[in-house]
Enzyme design. Structure first.
Site, short mmCIF file in Angstrom:
data_model
loop_
_atom_site.label_atom_id
_atom_site.label_comp_id
_atom_site.label_asym_id
_atom_site.label_seq_id
_atom_site.Cartn_x
_atom_site.Cartn_y
_atom_site.Cartn_z
N ARG A 1 -15.07 12.77 8.34
CA ARG A 1 -13.81 13.24 9.01
C ARG A 1 -13.52 14.55 8.08
O ARG A 1 -13.10 15.48 8.27
CB ARG A 1 -12.77 12.23 9.32
CG ARG A 1 -13.08 11.41 10.38
CD ARG A 1 -12.12 10.44 10.27
NE ARG A 1 -10.90 10.61 10.14
CZ ARG A 1 -9.72 10.02 9.60
NH1 ARG A 1 -10.25 8.88 8.90
NH2 ARG A 1 -8.62 10.40 9.22
N ASP B 1 -15.32 2.42 7.64
CA ASP B 1 -14.11 3.27 7.34
C ASP B 1 -14.65 4.48 6.17
O ASP B 1 -14.36 5.74 6.31
CB ASP B 1 -12.87 2.77 6.79
CG ASP B 1 -11.93 3.61 6.28
OD1 ASP B 1 -11.35 4.66 7.11
OD2 ASP B 1 -11.76 3.66 4.99
N LYS C 1 -8.53 -1.23 5.77
CA LYS C 1 -8.98 -1.83 4.37
C LYS C 1 -8.02 -3.13 4.21
O LYS C 1 -7.96 -3.83 3.48
CB LYS C 1 -8.83 -0.56 3.53
CG LYS C 1 -9.96 0.19 3.58
CD LYS C 1 -9.87 1.18 2.50
CE LYS C 1 -8.88 2.40 2.73
NZ LYS C 1 -9.21 3.36 3.64
N HIS D 1 0.78 -1.30 0.07
CA HIS D 1 0.02 0.06 -0.15
C HIS D 1 0.84 1.13 -0.09
O HIS D 1 1.78 1.21 0.71
CB HIS D 1 -0.74 -0.07 1.28
CG HIS D 1 -1.65 1.37 1.45
ND1 HIS D 1 -2.99 1.50 0.84
CD2 HIS D 1 -1.36 2.42 1.95
CE1 HIS D 1 -3.25 2.69 0.91
NE2 HIS D 1 -2.49 3.21 1.61
#
Length: 434
Positions: A168, A161, A187, A82
């Protein structure tokens, strides 16, 4: 248990218990906790922070809020990578097939680009017919046969999320380390890989502008992964200038193909070899970073990695002939070389601005619903530390709109800064955190 009590507890510096966090995430995901209460909780977290245990529990609660992929049918140790996002970051396009060419199962979940950073799926869709909407059966079969599959994240992968991030984003609670780390790692944990390598970018073109913030985020995510029983490492890499030379979807694919053929930019190859060595060691294919790098270089030099790349494109509906002949990939109607207006050395490149120029040209999206132009972008000719004379090419702009091309040219010239003396150039790899 009620949300009011949990907000007050956190506001006063208390640590939330696992069952409290599990309840909160479940109730919010199911719509039984209103946004205004969760906003208050997120703001309380921003002010007083979370413990490592709280951060781990939050991550796992979000990871298990929807589908958790079962990859047990894939043979061997599954690895994933990632990136926190950067400009010109086409790393996965080279890294995934390269590691897979050693027989390492690369089971990768990727996303689309948003804002000034590009997304792996958008880039791969430069290939005619390529798709990432694989069924779990197709995903597993591809990894077991050609050792690689890249799929888009399903709508029900860590839905908590997705809902929390949207909240957020509009309540000023994005930039809190535990919340960032849990968002990314939820994730990754839901994606089912055994080993995870994180590429944490730092610098002007990254979301983490300072090395200190990037280091703190990397350590937080590695800690979460280990507490969750995963083998996780993080590489902190430089994003004070674009990675490689190409910025833009099809342009980056062409550069990735060149790299897989052994003719790519040195910085891209360096990063790929470091990340790939970590993945190869985690999978048990090599006993050391040195051995792994030797095997990876061999796979590049012999063309084996490029052959796997073509097989991967074909397996997911794309035309592998476009990899053999990248000139067939999307190409912009207008191309113009932008030249230096002064002598000197390139002292700085405003990297985020380079990404935003690509976005302005149509190569990125302002919202997740925006459409993008796969053909547009920039190819740099000079990078930090390079000597230039007036009239030397700085970059080639690829555009579909002549008016946007003219504006992009002005912005590109303003993004370059020059000096009389050759400046020091920061190392690409800042640190590796195990």
């Amino acid at each position: 248990m009620n949300m009011y009590d949990l907000i007050v507890k956190k506001k006063r510096g208390g640590a939330l218990a696992k069952d409290e966090i599990d309840w909160m995430i479940r109730e919010y995901t199911d719509g039984r906790i209103p946004d205004y209460q969760m906003s208050a909780m997120m703001m309380a977290v921003c002010f007083v922070g979370m413990t490592d245990e709280e951060t781990k529990d939050l991550t796992l609660a979000m990871a298990h809020s929807g589908d958790v992929l079962d990859l047990s049918a894939i043979h061997g140790i599954k690895v994933d990578k990632h990136s926190t996002g950067g400009v010109g970051d086409k790393t996965s396009l080279v890294l995934a097939p390269l590691v897979a060419s050693l027989g390492v199962p690369v089971a990768k979940m990727s996303g689309r680009g948003l804002g000034h950073t590009g997304g792996t799926i958008d880039k791969l869709e430069s290939f005619t017919g390529f798709h990432t909407d694989l069924t779990p059966e197709q995903f597993i079969r591809n990894v077991n046969t050609i050792h690689i599959a890249i799929a888009g994240q399903t709508a029900n992968l860590a839905p908590a999320d997705k809902k929390l991030y949207a909240l957020r984003d509009v309540t000023g609670t994005v930039d809190q380390m535990s919340l960032i780390a849990s968002s990314i790692m939820s994730k990754k944990l839901a994606s089912g890989a055994d080993g995870i390598v994180l590429d944490v970018k730092t610098g002007d073109g990254a979301f983490m502008k300072s090395l200190e913030d990037a280091r703190a985020l990397a350590r937080e995510m590695v800690s979460i992964g280990k507490l969750a029983g995963k083998d996780v490492s993080a590489v902190i890499s430089d994003m004070d200038q674009p990675l490689g030379f190409a910025v833009g979807n099809a342009l980056e694919v062409k550069e990735a193909v060149s790299t897989l053929k052994g003719h790519g930019p040195k910085d891209l190859e360096e990063l790929v070899l470091v990340l790939g060595s970590l993945m190869t060691v985690k999978a048990g294919r090599a006993g050391s970073m040195e051995e792994a790098e030797r095997l990876l270089k061999e796979a590049l030099d012999t063309g084996r990695a490029f052959e796997v790349f073509k097989s991967f494109i074909k397996a997911q509906g794309g035309d592998p002939e476009e990899a053999e002949h990248p000139e067939r990939l999307p190409s912009a109607a207008y191309q113009e070389t932008v030249c230096a207006e002064t002598d000197g050395f390139v002292r700085d490149i405003r990297t985020e601005e380079i990404g935003r120029i690509c976005l302005f040209l149509g190569g990125g999206r302002e919202t997740k619903e925006s459409s993008i132009d796969l053909s547009v972008g920039l190819v740099l000719c000079r990078k930090k530390g390079d000597k230039v004379k007036k009239g030397d090419p700085l970059a080639v702009i690829h555009a579909s709109d002549p008016e946007k091309l003219s504006e992009a040219k002005k912005r590109l010239l303003a993004a370059y800064e020059f000096t009389d003396r050759k400046p020091p150039v920061s190392p690409l790899i800042k640190e590796i955190i195990y």
